[in-house]
Design a protein around this motif. Sequence first.
Motif, PDB file in Angstrom:
ATOM      1  N   GLN A 121      39.165 114.226  40.744  1.00  0.00           N
ATOM      2  CA  GLN A 121      39.530 113.570  42.006  1.00  0.00           C
ATOM      3  C   GLN A 121      38.622 112.390  42.327  1.00  0.00           C
ATOM      4  OE1 GLN A 121      38.419 116.666  41.692  1.00  0.00           O
ATOM      5  NE2 GLN A 121      36.971 117.233  43.314  1.00  0.00           N
ATOM      6  N   ASP A 124      39.350 107.689  40.924  1.00  0.00           N
ATOM      7  CA  ASP A 124      40.468 107.096  41.665  1.00  0.00           C
ATOM      8  C   ASP A 124      40.482 105.581  41.604  1.00  0.00           C
ATOM      9  OD1 ASP A 124      38.265 106.593  43.232  1.00  0.00           O
ATOM     10  OD2 ASP A 124      39.066 107.528  45.053  1.00  0.00           O
ATOM     11  N   ARG A 189      49.088 108.028  41.682  1.00  0.00           N
ATOM     12  CA  ARG A 189      48.116 109.109  41.818  1.00  0.00           C
ATOM     13  C   ARG A 189      48.753 110.409  41.322  1.00  0.00           C
ATOM     14  NH1 ARG A 189      43.613 108.677  45.449  1.00  0.00           N
ATOM     15  NH2 ARG A 189      43.700 110.949  45.507  1.00  0.00           N
ATOM     16  N   SER A 190      47.982 111.199  40.595  1.00  0.00           N
ATOM     17  CA  SER A 190      48.530 112.451  40.078  1.00  0.00           C
ATOM     18  C   SER A 190      48.798 113.468  41.182  1.00  0.00           C
ATOM     19  CB  SER A 190      47.558 113.062  39.059  1.00  0.00           C
ATOM     20  OG  SER A 190      46.332 113.430  39.679  1.00  0.00           O
ATOM     21  N   VAL A 214      42.715 111.304  38.654  1.00  0.00           N
ATOM     22  CA  VAL A 214      43.733 111.209  39.694  1.00  0.00           C
ATOM     23  C   VAL A 214      44.450 109.861  39.654  1.00  0.00           C
ATOM     24  CG1 VAL A 214      42.179 110.369  41.511  1.00  0.00           C
ATOM     25  CG2 VAL A 214      44.189 111.697  42.133  1.00  0.00           C
ATOM     26  N   VAL A 215      43.759 108.826  39.176  1.00  0.00           N
ATOM     27  CA  VAL A 215      44.371 107.515  38.937  1.00  0.00           C
ATOM     28  C   VAL A 215      43.893 107.019  37.578  1.00  0.00           C
ATOM     29  CG1 VAL A 215      44.608 105.117  39.688  1.00  0.00           C
ATOM     30  CG2 VAL A 215      44.478 106.936  41.392  1.00  0.00           C
TER      31      VAL A 215
END
Length: 328
Positions: A121, A124, A189-190, A214-215
């Motif tokens: 996380q 990003d 974003r996931s 996440v990105v």
Amino acid sequence: MADVVPDLEGFSGVVSARRGDEVLGEWAVGFADRTAGAPNTPRTRFGLASGTKTFTALTTLSLIGDGLLHQDTRAREILHDDLPLIADDVTVDHLLTHTSGIGDYLDEEVDALAPLSVPVQRLDSTPAYLPMLEGFPTKFRAGQRFSYCNGGYVVLAIIAERVAGEPFADLVRTRVFEPADMEASGFPRSDLLPAGTATGYKQDGRTNVFELPVVGSGDGGAHSTARDLHRFWQALLAGRIVHPSLVALLTERVTADAGDGLGYGRGVWLDAEDLIIAGGDHGVVAVSRHHPPTATTVTGLANVEVPTFARVRELMRAVTADGVVPAE
């Protein structure tokens, strides 16, 4: 094409064969979202994993075309004091061709699916990758040999951001996706996937949301569709993304055999006449193979970890077999 059907046993995703403006065949199987019971369709977006590297290479070549970078620009000129273990003689071209010799945060010669050292996380943005790239000593002198390097393509994204003054995802969008009319492609974003995007599933049935950044950045994380990838190949070879001289650099066989008989250029795998985008990670497999003499693209996009490369290769052989008329 009526008698040509790909091997879909155990597959979840989309397999597509296209030539010019014609869809030769398209097959969608499995679920994009198992919880919601949403099926995969020909328009479903899938993660491309390392297939992203092709777009990173093109973005870099685009910046070279604009004079913001050169092939022999040294990474250290842009990185300054960051990532001090990257040798002073490593150039942009070494990074593009996987001949930099820099240590890799995800060394596929050791473990292609090793867990990330930073909570996903936190990853990003491209600058957020810097702590994860730290502390890996040089493996060999720059230019000595080919060694596939994920971290090298994140470094290219960092360099691209710094010389252009824009976020990496924006650079790929404006320099690659938009010129190619790849309207369904991007870096979502996931944990906030747009509608129509496949969730990746691990072999144990869990999603891959805790396994991948996440990105995405330069080495992975772009999402696309079978149609967009065919549009990509069409636009690339028509010179609509970068000048034909830069296309020639992208597809130049720099390494004759980078493994399994495949050559490597700058972000593109090469198999005889075929140009290949390929990637795989937790819950993601993506292969797009283009045959320029017939303007044929065969793409396999999966949201499970299933052999896909051979399926795409065999389907390409079938649709370009003797007797197929080359595209005009």
